[in-house]
Scaffold this motif. Sequence first.
Motif, PDB file in Angstrom:
ATOM      1  N   GLY A   1       0.791  -1.219   0.000  1.00 18.79           N
ATOM      2  CA  GLY A   1       0.000   0.000   0.000  1.00 18.79           C
ATOM      3  C   GLY A   1       0.822   1.266   0.000  1.00 18.79           C
ATOM      4  O   GLY A   1       0.273   2.361   0.089  1.00 18.79           O
ATOM      5  N   SER A   2       2.138   1.180  -0.093  1.00 20.87           N
ATOM      6  CA  SER A   2       2.986   2.369  -0.070  1.00 20.87           C
ATOM      7  C   SER A   2       3.824   2.440  -1.337  1.00 20.87           C
ATOM      8  O   SER A   2       4.066   1.435  -2.009  1.00 20.87           O
ATOM      9  CB  SER A   2       3.908   2.339   1.157  1.00 20.87           C
ATOM     10  OG  SER A   2       4.859   1.306   1.021  1.00 20.87           O
TER      11      SER A   2
ATOM     12  N   GLY B   1       9.113   1.121  -5.701  1.00 24.85           N
ATOM     13  CA  GLY B   1      10.562   1.171  -5.846  1.00 24.85           C
ATOM     14  C   GLY B   1      11.203  -0.196  -5.696  1.00 24.85           C
ATOM     15  O   GLY B   1      12.119  -0.550  -6.448  1.00 24.85           O
ATOM     16  N   GLN B   2      10.717  -0.991  -4.726  1.00 26.92           N
ATOM     17  CA  GLN B   2      11.273  -2.323  -4.518  1.00 26.92           C
ATOM     18  C   GLN B   2      11.021  -3.224  -5.725  1.00 26.92           C
ATOM     19  O   GLN B   2      11.941  -3.896  -6.223  1.00 26.92           O
ATOM     20  CB  GLN B   2      10.636  -2.966  -3.276  1.00 26.92           C
ATOM     21  CG  GLN B   2      11.010  -2.299  -1.960  1.00 26.92           C
ATOM     22  CD  GLN B   2      10.194  -2.860  -0.799  1.00 26.92           C
ATOM     23  OE1 GLN B   2       9.367  -3.751  -0.972  1.00 26.92           O
ATOM     24  NE2 GLN B   2      10.427  -2.329   0.387  1.00 26.92           N
TER      25      GLN B   2
ATOM     26  N   HIS C   1      -0.661  -3.834  -8.351  1.00 27.02           N
ATOM     27  CA  HIS C   1      -0.524  -3.004  -7.160  1.00 27.02           C
ATOM     28  C   HIS C   1       0.252  -1.733  -7.491  1.00 27.02           C
ATOM     29  O   HIS C   1      -0.128  -0.617  -7.088  1.00 27.02           O
ATOM     30  CB  HIS C   1       0.200  -3.781  -6.060  1.00 27.02           C
ATOM     31  CG  HIS C   1      -0.675  -4.708  -5.277  1.00 27.02           C
ATOM     32  ND1 HIS C   1      -1.733  -4.274  -4.508  1.00 27.02           N
ATOM     33  CD2 HIS C   1      -0.653  -6.051  -5.137  1.00 27.02           C
ATOM     34  CE1 HIS C   1      -2.323  -5.304  -3.935  1.00 27.02           C
ATOM     35  NE2 HIS C   1      -1.686  -6.400  -4.305  1.00 27.02           N
ATOM     36  N   CYS C   2       1.354  -1.893  -8.214  1.00 29.24           N
ATOM     37  CA  CYS C   2       2.196  -0.741  -8.553  1.00 29.24           C
ATOM     38  C   CYS C   2       1.444   0.245  -9.443  1.00 29.24           C
ATOM     39  O   CYS C   2       1.538   1.469  -9.258  1.00 29.24           O
ATOM     40  CB  CYS C   2       3.474  -1.207  -9.246  1.00 29.24           C
ATOM     41  SG  CYS C   2       4.632  -2.086  -8.173  1.00 29.24           S
ATOM     42  N   GLN C   3       0.694  -0.262 -10.420  1.00 26.95           N
ATOM     43  CA  GLN C   3      -0.068   0.620 -11.308  1.00 26.95           C
ATOM     44  C   GLN C   3      -1.090   1.439 -10.525  1.00 26.95           C
ATOM     45  O   GLN C   3      -1.321   2.617 -10.828  1.00 26.95           O
ATOM     46  CB  GLN C   3      -0.760  -0.205 -12.388  1.00 26.95           C
ATOM     47  CG  GLN C   3       0.189  -0.766 -13.436  1.00 26.95           C
ATOM     48  CD  GLN C   3      -0.522  -1.637 -14.458  1.00 26.95           C
ATOM     49  OE1 GLN C   3      -1.681  -2.026 -14.271  1.00 26.95           O
ATOM     50  NE2 GLN C   3       0.151  -1.951 -15.553  1.00 26.95           N
ATOM     51  N   ALA C   4      -1.691   0.809  -9.517  1.00 24.71           N
ATOM     52  CA  ALA C   4      -2.672   1.535  -8.694  1.00 24.71           C
ATOM     53  C   ALA C   4      -1.980   2.587  -7.830  1.00 24.71           C
ATOM     54  O   ALA C   4      -2.485   3.706  -7.670  1.00 24.71           O
ATOM     55  CB  ALA C   4      -3.446   0.557  -7.818  1.00 24.71           C
ATOM     56  N   LEU C   5      -0.824   2.251  -7.275  1.00 19.89           N
ATOM     57  CA  LEU C   5      -0.101   3.185  -6.410  1.00 19.89           C
ATOM     58  C   LEU C   5       0.408   4.392  -7.183  1.00 19.89           C
ATOM     59  O   LEU C   5       0.432   5.508  -6.667  1.00 19.89           O
ATOM     60  CB  LEU C   5       1.073   2.466  -5.731  1.00 19.89           C
ATOM     61  CG  LEU C   5       0.701   1.448  -4.646  1.00 19.89           C
ATOM     62  CD1 LEU C   5       1.909   0.617  -4.267  1.00 19.89           C
ATOM     63  CD2 LEU C   5       0.127   2.156  -3.424  1.00 19.89           C
ATOM     64  N   VAL C   6       0.798   4.175  -8.427  1.00 21.08           N
ATOM     65  CA  VAL C   6       1.337   5.267  -9.242  1.00 21.08           C
ATOM     66  C   VAL C   6       0.303   6.369  -9.423  1.00 21.08           C
ATOM     67  O   VAL C   6       0.638   7.561  -9.484  1.00 21.08           O
ATOM     68  CB  VAL C   6       1.814   4.705 -10.604  1.00 21.08           C
ATOM     69  CG1 VAL C   6       1.925   5.801 -11.644  1.00 21.08           C
ATOM     70  CG2 VAL C   6       3.149   4.003 -10.438  1.00 21.08           C
TER      71      VAL C   6
ATOM     72  N   ASP D   1       6.904  11.020  -4.107  1.00 20.56           N
ATOM     73  CA  ASP D   1       5.444  10.970  -4.102  1.00 20.56           C
ATOM     74  C   ASP D   1       4.839  12.146  -4.848  1.00 20.56           C
ATOM     75  O   ASP D   1       3.648  12.416  -4.742  1.00 20.56           O
ATOM     76  CB  ASP D   1       4.905  10.915  -2.666  1.00 20.56           C
ATOM     77  CG  ASP D   1       5.272  12.167  -1.862  1.00 20.56           C
ATOM     78  OD1 ASP D   1       6.010  13.034  -2.390  1.00 20.56           O
ATOM     79  OD2 ASP D   1       4.821  12.264  -0.696  1.00 20.56           O
ATOM     80  N   HIS D   2       5.656  12.875  -5.601  1.00 22.99           N
ATOM     81  CA  HIS D   2       5.175  14.017  -6.374  1.00 22.99           C
ATOM     82  C   HIS D   2       5.978  14.121  -7.667  1.00 22.99           C
ATOM     83  O   HIS D   2       7.140  13.699  -7.732  1.00 22.99           O
ATOM     84  CB  HIS D   2       5.293  15.322  -5.574  1.00 22.99           C
ATOM     85  CG  HIS D   2       6.698  15.637  -5.163  1.00 22.99           C
ATOM     86  ND1 HIS D   2       7.329  14.995  -4.101  1.00 22.99           N
ATOM     87  CD2 HIS D   2       7.610  16.498  -5.676  1.00 22.99           C
ATOM     88  CE1 HIS D   2       8.557  15.469  -3.971  1.00 22.99           C
ATOM     89  NE2 HIS D   2       8.754  16.379  -4.914  1.00 22.99           N
TER      90      HIS D   2
END
Length: 433
Positions: free
Chosen positions: A116-117, A122-123, A324-329, A381-382
């Motif tokens: 969720g972060s 990055g990982q 998950h990554c696509q959603a976080l982006v 995050d920006h």
Amino acid sequence: MPKLIIQEGYRAAGEFIIPEGKSSIGRNPENALCLERDDGVSRVHCQLERKGNTVTLEDLSSRNGTFVNSMPIRVPIDLKHQDTIQIGNVLLIYYAGEQDRDDKTGVFAVNRKGTGSLEFVGQTIGKLQDNISKVVQGKNEVIERVLVALLSDGHVLLEDVPGVGKTKLARSLARSLRTEFKRIQFTPDMLPNDVSGVSVYNDAIKGFSFIPGPIFANIVLADEINRGTPRVQSSLLECMAESAVTVDGVQHVLRKPFFVIATQNPVDFHGTYPLPEAQLDRFLMRLSIGCPSFEVEKDILTNQIASDPINDISQVADGNDILHCQALVRSVHVSEQVKDYIVTIISETRKHPAFNYGCSPRASLALLRASQSLAAIRARDHVLPRDVRDLSPDVLAHRLPLKLQARAEWADSRQVITSIINSLPLEKWEKGM
């Protein structure tokens, strides 16, 4: 469940689900997997041992040997996704099974709690970059751009001369992910159904059954796409834009993630058909790999004397990790200054005399999504204006054909985009950030 796809000669003959524990392979009917129709197989040829999600292969002093990815095995080895095992004239393709939801061991358990972060992005991308760079050496920026497109839920067009690693880059990405991968080799005699699939009459049900084409995969390599005719090229349009395929009036939805990596040779090569502008616009980016430096090319020769490094890499992420990554982006913050900067660049393309027309709103959105992905990969995050600046040539240039009279002044559209960016001082949009 991990499994082996059995291919006898050039025909798929079935599949073998690998059970827990030891399973022998050979010509004897008492083996767990009996290959009795091949004389090149010993009575007890080799042995699989499965412990959880790890499958180990051992040759049992067979007469003709056991080969994995064309290399004879001397000691027991752990199989990796898409490894090819050759026993006599039989090919066995290993597929690692879907990860159990409750499984908390192995490389894919990397802390599902942390999905969720933005650190998870990055990982995950860091592992993919490291894995692919073992195969495609000295091209870290190109690898980063391909992964930016993957995170942005877009598609990539790789344009370059043959032999610089376009196909190798796509295959190494597919081998690094626990997803389904298929390759389409475009030729002038292909038909659209060769890409999308076809409905055939099934006498058992007294009706038509749909046989999916190679486009039904998570990662699709469209190799030498401009060797196909425009009719076949257009069969990819709906797939890329809508993630769906319509055959005989029935729509079939493609599973996510869905990522097309298309390669093409320069248009002045023989036997090529230039991609239409409408299809070029479906690609998030157009990239060029280029030839390696002297030192890197020497390293390539050294590393590939014994074997291809693509056989040494294994999976480091799965399809759910990418989703998950696509959603976080999408949660990466985009300030008003950055939006102004994007719209200013797009507006300048519409006014520039070298172009017949400027970029569309789709290009604006593509640049926004790609900038969010690049910021996430770089652990922010920006989005910063320099993210937009760095990506603009790759995201915009292929959407803008030059006027005929402008070709005397400009080498290509990329050069024009670069000049537009240089004419817009970055400091103006960086103030207050």
